[in-house]
Design a protein around this motif. Structure first.
Motif, PDB file in Angstrom:
ATOM      1  N   ALA A 144      -4.369   0.385  -2.674  1.00  0.00           N
ATOM      2  CA  ALA A 144      -4.512   0.871  -4.048  1.00  0.00           C
ATOM      3  C   ALA A 144      -3.290   1.712  -4.380  1.00  0.00           C
ATOM      4  CB  ALA A 144      -5.779   1.689  -4.191  1.00  0.00           C
ATOM      5  N   HIS A 145      -2.927   1.691  -5.669  1.00  0.00           N
ATOM      6  CA  HIS A 145      -1.780   2.500  -6.081  1.00  0.00           C
ATOM      7  C   HIS A 145      -2.250   3.758  -6.786  1.00  0.00           C
ATOM      8  CE1 HIS A 145       0.153  -1.501  -5.640  1.00  0.00           C
ATOM      9  NE2 HIS A 145       1.081  -0.744  -5.085  1.00  0.00           N
ATOM     10  N   MET A 146      -1.462   4.818  -6.605  1.00  0.00           N
ATOM     11  CA  MET A 146      -1.755   6.086  -7.268  1.00  0.00           C
ATOM     12  C   MET A 146      -0.627   6.372  -8.246  1.00  0.00           C
ATOM     13  SD  MET A 146      -1.935   9.832  -5.483  1.00  0.00           S
ATOM     14  CE  MET A 146      -0.233  10.262  -5.838  1.00  0.00           C
ATOM     15  N   LEU A 147      -1.013   6.785  -9.437  1.00  0.00           N
ATOM     16  CA  LEU A 147      -0.031   7.058 -10.487  1.00  0.00           C
ATOM     17  C   LEU A 147       0.962   8.129 -10.037  1.00  0.00           C
ATOM     18  CD1 LEU A 147       0.277   6.236 -13.553  1.00  0.00           C
ATOM     19  CD2 LEU A 147      -0.815   8.418 -14.066  1.00  0.00           C
ATOM     20  N   ALA A 148       2.255   7.897 -10.302  1.00  0.00           N
ATOM     21  CA  ALA A 148       3.259   8.919  -9.994  1.00  0.00           C
ATOM     22  C   ALA A 148       3.021  10.116 -10.920  1.00  0.00           C
ATOM     23  CB  ALA A 148       4.651   8.362 -10.210  1.00  0.00           C
ATOM     24  N   PRO A 149       2.970  11.333 -10.368  1.00  0.00           N
ATOM     25  CA  PRO A 149       2.711  12.497 -11.209  1.00  0.00           C
ATOM     26  C   PRO A 149       3.792  12.675 -12.284  1.00  0.00           C
ATOM     27  CG  PRO A 149       2.526  13.063  -8.895  1.00  0.00           C
ATOM     28  CD  PRO A 149       3.086  11.686  -8.960  1.00  0.00           C
ATOM     29  N   GLN A 150       3.413  13.333 -13.375  1.00  0.00           N
ATOM     30  CA  GLN A 150       4.309  13.552 -14.503  1.00  0.00           C
ATOM     31  C   GLN A 150       5.626  14.204 -14.066  1.00  0.00           C
ATOM     32  OE1 GLN A 150       3.784  12.251 -17.486  1.00  0.00           O
ATOM     33  NE2 GLN A 150       5.844  12.995 -17.984  1.00  0.00           N
ATOM     34  N   SER A 151       5.527  15.162 -13.115  1.00  0.00           N
ATOM     35  CA  SER A 151       6.739  15.878 -12.677  1.00  0.00           C
ATOM     36  C   SER A 151       7.786  14.913 -12.100  1.00  0.00           C
ATOM     37  CB  SER A 151       6.374  16.918 -11.621  1.00  0.00           C
ATOM     38  OG  SER A 151       5.794  16.270 -10.500  1.00  0.00           O
ATOM     39  N   ALA A 152       7.307  13.849 -11.477  1.00  0.00           N
ATOM     40  CA  ALA A 152       8.223  12.884 -10.869  1.00  0.00           C
ATOM     41  C   ALA A 152       9.091  12.235 -11.934  1.00  0.00           C
ATOM     42  CB  ALA A 152       7.436  11.830 -10.114  1.00  0.00           C
TER      43      ALA A 152
ATOM     44  N   VAL B 208       2.490   5.457  -5.933  1.00  0.00           N
ATOM     45  CA  VAL B 208       2.382   5.613  -4.479  1.00  0.00           C
ATOM     46  C   VAL B 208       1.373   4.594  -3.966  1.00  0.00           C
ATOM     47  CG1 VAL B 208       1.681   7.188  -2.639  1.00  0.00           C
ATOM     48  CG2 VAL B 208       2.899   8.060  -4.649  1.00  0.00           C
ATOM     49  N   SER B 209       1.772   3.874  -2.923  1.00  0.00           N
ATOM     50  CA  SER B 209       0.893   2.835  -2.402  1.00  0.00           C
ATOM     51  C   SER B 209       0.104   3.374  -1.208  1.00  0.00           C
ATOM     52  CB  SER B 209       1.764   1.642  -2.014  1.00  0.00           C
ATOM     53  OG  SER B 209       1.138   0.865  -1.066  1.00  0.00           O
ATOM     54  N   LEU B 210      -1.217   3.286  -1.296  1.00  0.00           N
ATOM     55  CA  LEU B 210      -2.068   3.801  -0.216  1.00  0.00           C
ATOM     56  C   LEU B 210      -2.891   2.670   0.391  1.00  0.00           C
ATOM     57  CD1 LEU B 210      -3.114   7.100  -1.955  1.00  0.00           C
ATOM     58  CD2 LEU B 210      -1.778   6.916   0.153  1.00  0.00           C
ATOM     59  N   LYS B 211      -3.153   2.837   1.689  1.00  0.00           N
ATOM     60  CA  LYS B 211      -3.817   1.758   2.420  1.00  0.00           C
ATOM     61  C   LYS B 211      -5.168   2.215   2.988  1.00  0.00           C
ATOM     62  CE  LYS B 211      -0.208   1.162   5.143  1.00  0.00           C
ATOM     63  NZ  LYS B 211       1.205   1.221   5.019  1.00  0.00           N
ATOM     64  N   ASN B 212      -6.090   1.280   3.037  1.00  0.00           N
ATOM     65  CA  ASN B 212      -7.349   1.438   3.766  1.00  0.00           C
ATOM     66  C   ASN B 212      -8.012   2.795   3.545  1.00  0.00           C
ATOM     67  OD1 ASN B 212      -6.917  -1.187   4.755  1.00  0.00           O
ATOM     68  ND2 ASN B 212      -5.570  -0.392   6.336  1.00  0.00           N
ATOM     69  N   LYS B 213      -8.251   3.514   4.664  1.00  0.00           N
ATOM     70  CA  LYS B 213      -8.989   4.776   4.590  1.00  0.00           C
ATOM     71  C   LYS B 213      -8.269   5.816   3.742  1.00  0.00           C
ATOM     72  CE  LYS B 213     -10.892   4.870   9.192  1.00  0.00           C
ATOM     73  NZ  LYS B 213     -10.534   5.572  10.422  1.00  0.00           N
ATOM     74  N   SER B 214      -6.937   5.761   3.714  1.00  0.00           N
ATOM     75  CA  SER B 214      -6.166   6.760   2.976  1.00  0.00           C
ATOM     76  C   SER B 214      -6.571   6.823   1.509  1.00  0.00           C
ATOM     77  CB  SER B 214      -4.679   6.443   3.037  1.00  0.00           C
ATOM     78  OG  SER B 214      -4.277   6.348   4.351  1.00  0.00           O
ATOM     79  N   ILE B 215      -7.013   5.687   0.984  1.00  0.00           N
ATOM     80  CA  ILE B 215      -7.352   5.635  -0.438  1.00  0.00           C
ATOM     81  C   ILE B 215      -8.461   6.652  -0.730  1.00  0.00           C
ATOM     82  CG2 ILE B 215      -8.189   4.169  -2.319  1.00  0.00           C
ATOM     83  CD1 ILE B 215      -7.129   1.745  -0.638  1.00  0.00           C
ATOM     84  N   GLN B 216      -9.552   6.594   0.051  1.00  0.00           N
ATOM     85  CA  GLN B 216     -10.670   7.507  -0.181  1.00  0.00           C
ATOM     86  C   GLN B 216     -10.273   8.940   0.182  1.00  0.00           C
ATOM     87  OE1 GLN B 216     -13.297   6.403  -1.878  1.00  0.00           O
ATOM     88  NE2 GLN B 216     -13.764   8.592  -2.043  1.00  0.00           N
ATOM     89  N   ILE B 217      -9.486   9.074   1.243  1.00  0.00           N
ATOM     90  CA  ILE B 217      -9.064  10.424   1.670  1.00  0.00           C
ATOM     91  C   ILE B 217      -8.339  11.138   0.522  1.00  0.00           C
ATOM     92  CG2 ILE B 217      -7.497  11.686   3.217  1.00  0.00           C
ATOM     93  CD1 ILE B 217      -8.215   9.648   5.392  1.00  0.00           C
ATOM     94  N   ILE B 218      -7.438  10.423  -0.136  1.00  0.00           N
ATOM     95  CA  ILE B 218      -6.681  11.072  -1.225  1.00  0.00           C
ATOM     96  C   ILE B 218      -7.569  11.266  -2.459  1.00  0.00           C
ATOM     97  CG2 ILE B 218      -4.719  10.790  -2.817  1.00  0.00           C
ATOM     98  CD1 ILE B 218      -3.913  11.679  -0.013  1.00  0.00           C
ATOM     99  N   LYS B 219      -8.464  10.299  -2.722  1.00  0.00           N
ATOM    100  CA  LYS B 219      -9.384  10.469  -3.856  1.00  0.00           C
ATOM    101  C   LYS B 219     -10.230  11.730  -3.667  1.00  0.00           C
ATOM    102  CE  LYS B 219      -9.814   5.762  -5.620  1.00  0.00           C
ATOM    103  NZ  LYS B 219     -10.611   4.513  -5.641  1.00  0.00           N
TER     104      LYS B 219
END
Lengths: 301, 366
Positions: free
Chosen positions: A208-216, A176-187
């Motif tokens: 920043a990219h976030m690893l796709a969860p195992q379920s995916a 999942v590709s995240l931008k700007n403020k979203s990166i810290q928000i999701i972290k």
């Protein structure tokens, strides 16, 4: 066999000669690259993907390469090519992993015309498919990243592949590709989520990219029946609001989000109106992820 | 040296009517698809399979790519027709006649060369005296010249056979408006009026024309062998192959083609077209027709050999699955040569100098 189970020499080499093949959903992809950041990106985000066998048919061969010439000494760049065709102008080399992801999106959006391809995140829970179309700034990716960390399954954060044959949506899970403020928000929101390096100052800001969860990945061949179409609207300090949307309006708006509407012509229109006929459509305004989650979860109760 | 890429062999099979005999289950589809994509011929290969009702024999995964690429060329043809109607609306109001050229013409006339043909720009020819009226009429309907620098604007308008490309504000489609076939500064001097005289009028749309089938061949040949751009080389050769097979079925046809080529002062490009469609795609062109073309083009044996080597390389497919050595050099040489053919020396050197200067300093050129 998984990418991570490849022999040491193979997985730790750069992929400049033979490339590396992996499967996402129905697509078999081969990547060639001579850029360490790209091979790192692939080892990091694709290690639990299935590798292809030698005899498998590969759908898309892509190459992410450092641009040669005198320029590499003072302003190194990266190019993306799809069987020799370069859909984008080269970018500064620090954006190479992002360019790989964008390029792959481009390839799918421009070749997979057996689907109506809608620019949206697509997730699933309890068999209900939820489409989150993305207008820039709407918070589609942020909302999607939050939901897939709280029990929803990721099919894609970037495009819904609506099959023209059976009306189901097919997965092609990728980071999942995240931008700007979203990166810290999701972290902050999901401390267990795994992230890659932040790429500063790309075309779309910091990424920043976030690893796709195992379920995916576990269910990457299971298509879903679309059940909800929700247009997210992120608004500071707004109260959470979930408002039913007339189907005609939903159709008009969604048409603007389809990548290949003009190519599919009538077939695309029929598929889309058919789908909208059978899903609940909403406008959804939210200000924070916790209440947003409640709102979305309330749909399937 | 001859291009033996899979995509070339596939096209040859189609021409020879032997496509049905390939081994569908073990055919290297992945390589074919990759090479066909590289050469912008995937839709065309797919069209051929579909036309011969062979698609069902192709294994499922490659079949999907073929079917999807047919959707692409169908959509391309649909939007090209819409575009032509829009252009017609704008130009007929201004009473400007025009001839459709290349891709749009093949689609409009329903030529075989429209089979799976992909293109982006619409090329039209208007009479030079109508150029200003046409440009104004198109601008009034939303097609605007992109912002080019003063040099490029001046370059186009003074020395070229077309005005700068015009792009539609809303649809983002592009028209190239030509007033002749090759730059007026070229050594060859075809007269555009002669193309007009034999152009075919479109049904129910007075003022809209396509070139006669013979002239279509000649124009396509001139475009490929005079312009010095080979990115779409094999696709253009395939166009020529289809146009030639469709238009010429008898000795009489070959006589007409050669006669017309002389009349238009375009024998050389026609010779190259005949020679290379025969060499590469095995087009059924009699040897004596090619020899007559060499004679009429006044080419020496050395010229013929040299151009065989250069064009043979420049036109070949170049894909990681089968690299073509020496292509870069051949294409570079032919690029320089094409400028040499198009411009007298006093124009050529300053122009090339400016281009390389911009290139070196990393500035953008149009």
């Amino acid at each position: 066999m998984l990418v991570s189970e490849l022999p040491f020499e193979k997985i730790n080499a750069d992929f400049s000669d033979s490339g590396l093949c992996f499967k996402t959903g129905i697509f078999n992809i081969a990547v060639t690259s001579n850029i360490p950041a790209v091979t790192r990106h692939i080892r990091h985000f694709y290690s639990h993907y299935d590798c292809n066998n030698e005899t498998d048919f590969i759908d898309l061969h892509v190459e992410v390469k450092a641009v040669g010439g005198y320029r590499r000494f003072y302003r190194p760049q990266v190019s993306f090519s799809f069987d020799g065709y370069e859909p984008f102008i080269p970018l500064p080399i620090n954006q190479a992993p992002a360019m790989f992801e964008w390029g792959l999106n481009w390839c799918i959006a421009n070749t997979a015309h057996h689907y109506l391809i809608i620019h949206s995140a697509i997730i699933e829970k309890d068999g209900y498919g939820l489409i989150l179309p993305g207008t820039p700034g709407s918070g589609k990716s942020t909302l999607c990243a939050a939901l897939v960390n709280k029990g929803w399954r990721l099919l894609s954060d970037e495009m819904a592949l609506l099959s023209l044959a059976d009306g189901l949506i097919y997965p092609a899970p990728r980071p999942v590709s995240l931008k700007n403020k979203s990166i810290q928000i999701i972290k902050d929101f999901a401390p267990d989520a795994v992230f890659g390096e932040v790429m500063i100052d790309t075309l779309k800001g910091d990424i920043a990219h976030m690893l796709a969860p195992q379920s995916a990945l576990a269910e990457q061949t299971t298509a879903v029946k679309p059940a909800f179409l929700v247009f997210p609207h992120y608004k500071d300090n707004a109260e959470k609001k979930l408002i039913g949307l007339p189907k005609s309006r939903a159709l008009m708006t969604l048409a603007e989000h389809a990548f290949n509407f003009n190519i599919l012509g009538k077939q695309g229109f029929d598929s889309m109106s058919n789908m909208i006929e059978n899903v609940e459509c909403y406008d959804f305004t939210y200000a924070d992820l916790v209440t947003a989650l409640e709102g979305i979860d309330s749909l399937i109760k | 040296m001859l291009d033996d890429h899979l995509v070339v062999r596939f096209l040859r099979h189609y021409g020879q009517g032997t496509l049905t005999s390939i081994d569908f289950s073990s055919y290297p589809w992945e390589i074919l698809i990759r090479q066909a994509r590289r050469t912008n011929l995937l839709s065309r290969c797919a069209f051929f399979l579909c036309e011969l009702e062979l698609l069902d024999k192709v294994p499922k995964q490659p079949r999907i790519h073929f079917i999807n690429s047919i959707k692409l060329s169908d959509a391309n043809a649909r939007s090209a027709k819409v575009e032509v109607k829009q252009i017609y609306k704008a130009l007929s109001k201004a009473k400007v006649d025009f001839v459709l050229l290349k891709g749009a013409a093949y689609v409009w006339a329903g030529n075989n060369a429209s089979k799976g043909r992909l293109f982006t720009d619409t090329d039209i020819l208007v009479a030079k005296e109508n150029l200003v009226i046409a440009e104004t009429a198109l601008a009034n309907s939303g097609w605007l010249t992109s912002s080019l620098d003063v040099y490029t604007q001046k370059f186009y308008r003074e020395w070229m056979h077309e005005i700068p490309p015009m792009t539609h504000l809303k649809r983002q489609t592009t028209i190239d408006v030509h007033h002749t076939i090759i730059p007026p500064t070229s050594r060859l001097k075809p007269k555009p009026i002669k193309f007009w005289q034999q152009a075919d009028a479109a049904e129910d749309m007075p003022g809209l024309y396509v070139l006669s089938p013979i002239d279509m061949i000649i124009h396509s040949a001139t475009h490929l062998f005079h312009e010095g751009e080979f990115e779409q080389g094999l696709r253009d050769i395939s166009d020529l192959d289809l146009l030639i097979r469709e238009a010429i079925a008898s000795q009489n046809g070959w006589d007409k083609l050669l006669h017309r080529a002389v009349e238009l002062d375009l024998v050389k490009p026609v010779y190259y077209a005949l020679n290379f469609t025969k060499k590469i795609l095995d087009a059924p062109i009699p040897e004596d027709v090619i020899n007559r073309a060499i004679f009429q083009a006044k080419m020496s044996k050395f010229d013929v050999k040299l151009m065989d080597v250069l064009y043979g390389r420049a036109l070949a497919t170049n894909h990681v699955t089968n690299k073509m050595k020496g292509q870069g050099v051949a294409r570079w040489f032919l690029y320089i040569r094409s400028h040499w053919l198009k411009m007298p020396v006093h124009l050529l050197f300053p122009h090339l100098f400016r281009k390389s200067w911009l290139n070196l300093t990393g500035q953008k050129d149009h």
